[in-house]
Structures are given as structure tokens and as C-alpha cells.
Design an enzyme around this catalytic site. Sequence first.
Site, PDB file in Angstrom:
ATOM      1  N   GLY A  14     -49.847 -10.981  34.649  1.00 45.28           N
ATOM      2  CA  GLY A  14     -50.064  -9.262  34.586  1.00 45.28           C
ATOM      3  C   GLY A  14     -51.554  -9.092  34.347  1.00 45.28           C
ATOM      4  O   GLY A  14     -52.336  -8.446  35.006  1.00 45.28           O
ATOM      5  N   CYS A  15     -52.115  -9.937  33.339  1.00 47.47           N
ATOM      6  CA  CYS A  15     -53.595  -9.585  32.847  1.00 47.47           C
ATOM      7  C   CYS A  15     -54.609 -10.178  33.724  1.00 47.47           C
ATOM      8  O   CYS A  15     -55.389  -9.644  34.084  1.00 47.47           O
ATOM      9  CB  CYS A  15     -53.724 -10.245  31.486  1.00 47.47           C
ATOM     10  SG  CYS A  15     -52.700  -9.772  30.305  1.00 47.47           S
ATOM     11  N   THR A  16     -54.238 -11.081  34.534  1.00 45.76           N
ATOM     12  CA  THR A  16     -54.982 -11.890  35.610  1.00 45.76           C
ATOM     13  C   THR A  16     -54.944 -10.676  36.812  1.00 45.76           C
ATOM     14  O   THR A  16     -56.158 -10.383  37.307  1.00 45.76           O
ATOM     15  CB  THR A  16     -54.657 -12.964  36.202  1.00 45.76           C
ATOM     16  OG1 THR A  16     -54.594 -14.173  34.968  1.00 45.76           O
ATOM     17  CG2 THR A  16     -55.365 -13.677  37.163  1.00 45.76           C
TER      18      THR A  16
END
Length: 180
Positions: free
Chosen positions: A65-67
Amino acid sequence: MRSSLLAVGVGLMAACVAVGAEVPKVGTMAPEFRLPSQDGSPVALSDFRGKWVVLYFYPKDFTQGCTIEAHNFQEDQPKYTALNAAIVGVSADTVDSHKEFCTKENLTFKTLADPTGKTIDQYGSLTKLEGALKDRFKQDHIAARNTFLIDPQGNIRKVYTNVNPNPHSKEVLADLNSMK
């Protein structure tokens, strides 16, 4: 099978607890901070006076998700620049982790390291990890996925909590366009 997966998911959520300060309110001054960026240089919120700031908190470098969220902000960066806005990401990861993350993912905006969680907490975004999550992340806290749209005078104009990383950059851009 489905009930056992649900039980695991509920157990993991129970191992993740919001702690600390409340999320700052729209209309208030954004809390000042000074944190090291991915290149080790100190960055303060006041460095951006006169610009809009998209200050986004995210849980962990290199996670899915962060990527996705970082890639979407990077893809839209020229649009933010055209609107006099800087993108700044903050997590509890180290400078070295951010450096590797930015290099691997070709990120050119600032990512700030807050391993103590002090700034993350000032923005009401500190999440304490327990049990399996603490073991998985190898730390006892992470940032919740929250974003603050800060105007050129340093006032919080919009708060986004528990955001979905996929459409988030487009959502922030639309709001920024409507405020200009």
C-alpha cells in the site's frame, strides 16, 4: 476457512492500537517539526512557507500500500508542482530505509524519518503495534495512513484519515484545485 481468515484479521487489528495525540483539526496551525530526509538533511515544515504542503503519513517503506501511494504521488508530482505544492512523506522508518525506498522506487519528493514517532504523534497518527504485527514490522509503532493538506501560511485546510492509497493522490489534487 473464511471464518478462520476473519479471526486472523480481527486478531491483527486488535494488535494495532491508536495512541497519543488527537488528529489536528482543519483551520488550526500545522504542528512544526524538523526531521531528517532520505538524504540525511534536516527538513522543517517552515521550510515550505509560501507553498502548499501535502504531508502524508504512511506505515512502512517497501509495503504494498505504501509503495502504491508513493508511486501515485510521484506520478502526479508535476501537477502538484504546477499548483505550488510540495509532497512530503513521513514514516517511522530510518533515513537508510527511506534512502533505499526512494532509490528503488524512483521517488524524488522528500520522505522524512521519524523513528521515535514524535512528529507522527503530534499529527495524531501514531499507531502502537503489539504481538504479531510488532514482530512483523520489527518496531513497536508505525504511522497511520493519514494526510494533511497545509496552506502556504501553515494552516491545515483538509485532513484525510485512514486513506485508500490507490485513489488518494487524485483526491488530494482535486481538493487542492478547488482551494486555489
